[in-house]
Motif scaffolding. Structure first.
Motif, PDB file in Angstrom:
ATOM      1  N   TRP A 108      -8.128  -6.305 -14.551  1.00 21.75           N
ATOM      2  CA  TRP A 108      -6.777  -5.927 -14.107  1.00 21.75           C
ATOM      3  C   TRP A 108      -6.515  -4.457 -14.413  1.00 21.75           C
ATOM      4  O   TRP A 108      -5.999  -3.713 -13.561  1.00 21.75           O
ATOM      5  N   ILE A 109      -6.863  -4.025 -15.621  1.00 16.25           N
ATOM      6  CA  ILE A 109      -6.649  -2.625 -16.000  1.00 16.25           C
ATOM      7  C   ILE A 109      -7.422  -1.697 -15.067  1.00 16.25           C
ATOM      8  O   ILE A 109      -6.904  -0.654 -14.645  1.00 16.25           O
ATOM      9  N   ASP A 110      -8.636  -2.065 -14.721  1.00 19.05           N
ATOM     10  CA  ASP A 110      -9.422  -1.227 -13.817  1.00 19.05           C
ATOM     11  C   ASP A 110      -8.763  -1.105 -12.442  1.00 19.05           C
ATOM     12  O   ASP A 110      -8.923  -0.089 -11.754  1.00 19.05           O
ATOM     13  N   GLN A 111      -8.016  -2.120 -12.036  1.00 20.79           N
ATOM     14  CA  GLN A 111      -7.342  -2.075 -10.732  1.00 20.79           C
ATOM     15  C   GLN A 111      -6.082  -1.217 -10.762  1.00 20.79           C
ATOM     16  O   GLN A 111      -5.696  -0.653  -9.732  1.00 20.79           O
ATOM     17  N   ILE A 112      -5.425  -1.124 -11.914  1.00 20.91           N
ATOM     18  CA  ILE A 112      -4.153  -0.375 -11.956  1.00 20.91           C
ATOM     19  C   ILE A 112      -4.298   1.038 -12.535  1.00 20.91           C
ATOM     20  O   ILE A 112      -3.344   1.822 -12.465  1.00 20.91           O
ATOM     21  N   ALA A 113      -5.444   1.342 -13.111  1.00 16.06           N
ATOM     22  CA  ALA A 113      -5.672   2.712 -13.606  1.00 16.06           C
ATOM     23  C   ALA A 113      -6.180   3.549 -12.436  1.00 16.06           C
ATOM     24  O   ALA A 113      -7.383   3.648 -12.193  1.00 16.06           O
ATOM     25  N   ARG A 114      -5.253   4.118 -11.686  1.00 18.32           N
ATOM     26  CA  ARG A 114      -5.595   4.828 -10.455  1.00 18.32           C
ATOM     27  C   ARG A 114      -5.025   6.234 -10.449  1.00 18.32           C
ATOM     28  O   ARG A 114      -3.821   6.436 -10.639  1.00 18.32           O
ATOM     29  N   VAL A 115      -5.900   7.172 -10.197  1.00 19.57           N
ATOM     30  CA  VAL A 115      -5.485   8.566 -10.123  1.00 19.57           C
ATOM     31  C   VAL A 115      -4.447   8.720  -9.008  1.00 19.57           C
ATOM     32  O   VAL A 115      -4.574   8.140  -7.925  1.00 19.57           O
ATOM     33  N   GLY A 116      -3.403   9.456  -9.306  1.00 23.72           N
ATOM     34  CA  GLY A 116      -2.344   9.678  -8.327  1.00 23.72           C
ATOM     35  C   GLY A 116      -1.272   8.609  -8.326  1.00 23.72           C
ATOM     36  O   GLY A 116      -0.201   8.806  -7.750  1.00 23.72           O
ATOM     37  N   ARG A 117      -1.542   7.469  -8.967  1.00 26.10           N
ATOM     38  CA  ARG A 117      -0.556   6.379  -9.034  1.00 26.10           C
ATOM     39  C   ARG A 117      -0.091   6.134 -10.459  1.00 26.10           C
ATOM     40  O   ARG A 117       1.113   6.027 -10.710  1.00 26.10           O
ATOM     41  N   THR A 118      -1.028   5.994 -11.384  1.00 23.12           N
ATOM     42  CA  THR A 118      -0.646   5.740 -12.777  1.00 23.12           C
ATOM     43  C   THR A 118      -1.034   6.887 -13.706  1.00 23.12           C
ATOM     44  O   THR A 118      -0.607   6.913 -14.858  1.00 23.12           O
ATOM     45  N   PHE A 119      -1.822   7.818 -13.222  1.00 21.88           N
ATOM     46  CA  PHE A 119      -2.123   9.035 -13.992  1.00 21.88           C
ATOM     47  C   PHE A 119      -2.545  10.132 -13.033  1.00 21.88           C
ATOM     48  O   PHE A 119      -2.898   9.873 -11.881  1.00 21.88           O
ATOM     49  N   SER A 120      -2.464  11.363 -13.509  1.00 20.46           N
ATOM     50  CA  SER A 120      -2.877  12.488 -12.676  1.00 20.46           C
ATOM     51  C   SER A 120      -3.501  13.568 -13.539  1.00 20.46           C
ATOM     52  O   SER A 120      -3.345  13.598 -14.757  1.00 20.46           O
ATOM     53  N   TYR A 121      -4.235  14.445 -12.864  1.00 15.54           N
ATOM     54  CA  TYR A 121      -4.776  15.651 -13.489  1.00 15.54           C
ATOM     55  C   TYR A 121      -4.292  16.866 -12.702  1.00 15.54           C
ATOM     56  O   TYR A 121      -4.992  17.846 -12.564  1.00 15.54           O
TER      57      TYR A 121
END
Length: 208
Positions: A108-121
């Motif tokens: 589940w964590i792998d599905q929601i840890a998404r660049v641009g959605r839950t984190f950004s650089y």
């Protein structure tokens, strides 16, 4: 109107300590938020595939340029993210499996840890995008892994969850651990064992 996202990950159902404690949390949360809504996700009845190269490629393809196949690959992730984003509070039931989190929770964590959605650089440094949320993690462990015990270094559940959710922006996190559940398999009284943990859950839920 506040929303609570309730996620369970134990496969034990009626014998699960973490499920019983998250259920108690939800009951008390509802009492404190009579106008609130609870969204429930049982990770053991959700088919979550492991991340693939194609999935990663879809995530890093600009949304407007994604193919129909890429959009299909992200359908489940998008649904899980919508639940996460729409909720104000979270409660997770997490049994310790082999010193870490259950495999279904990691998926589940792998599905929601998404660049641009839950984190950004965006500025060259990581920034969590899931902000203004409160999370409660109710952990059940067979042994005792409290700080200062000889088994404390084997506890990878709380450090991992604190780190990954902090990275995503969820820094208001509370951890409630019911340690020593293996005693229940040796005939110890379940009601007596659960009583102090249920009290901790109630006290915490009433602070929301």
């Amino acid at each position: 109107m506040p929303t609570l996202l309730h996620i369970d990950s134990s496969p034990l159902y009626g014998r699960s300590v973490s499920r019983q404690l998250t259920g108690a949390f939800v009951t008390h949360w509802k009492s404190s938020h009579p106008d609130g809504t609870v969204a429930y996700r049982d990770l053991n009845t959700t088919q979550i595939p492991p991340v693939s190269a194609e999935w990663v490629g879809a995530v890093y393809t600009p949304e407007a340029a994604r193919t129909p196949q890429q959009k299909e690959l992200l359908t489940l992730s998008d649904s899980l993210l919508a639940e996460l984003e729409q909720a104000d509070d979270y409660v997770f039931g997490v049994p310790m499996h082999n010193f870490g989190v259950p495999s279904v929770l990691k998926l589940w964590i792998d599905q929601i840890a998404r660049v641009g959605r839950t984190f950004s650089y965006a500025d060259g440094t990581p920034k969590g995008l899931i902000i203004g949320k409160k999370a409660t993690f109710i952990i059940a462990t067979g042994g005792i892994y409290d700080a200062q015990t000889k088994m404390a270094s084997f506890n990878f559940v709380e450090p991992y969850l604190r780190s990954v959710f902090g990275f995503l922006g969820v820094t208001d996190a509370t951890f409630i651990t019911a340690g020593g559940t293996a005693a229940l398999n040796q005939g110890n009284d379940r009601t007596a064992f659960l009583a102090p943990h249920l009290q901790s859950v109630q006290t915490h839920a009433q602070t929301f």
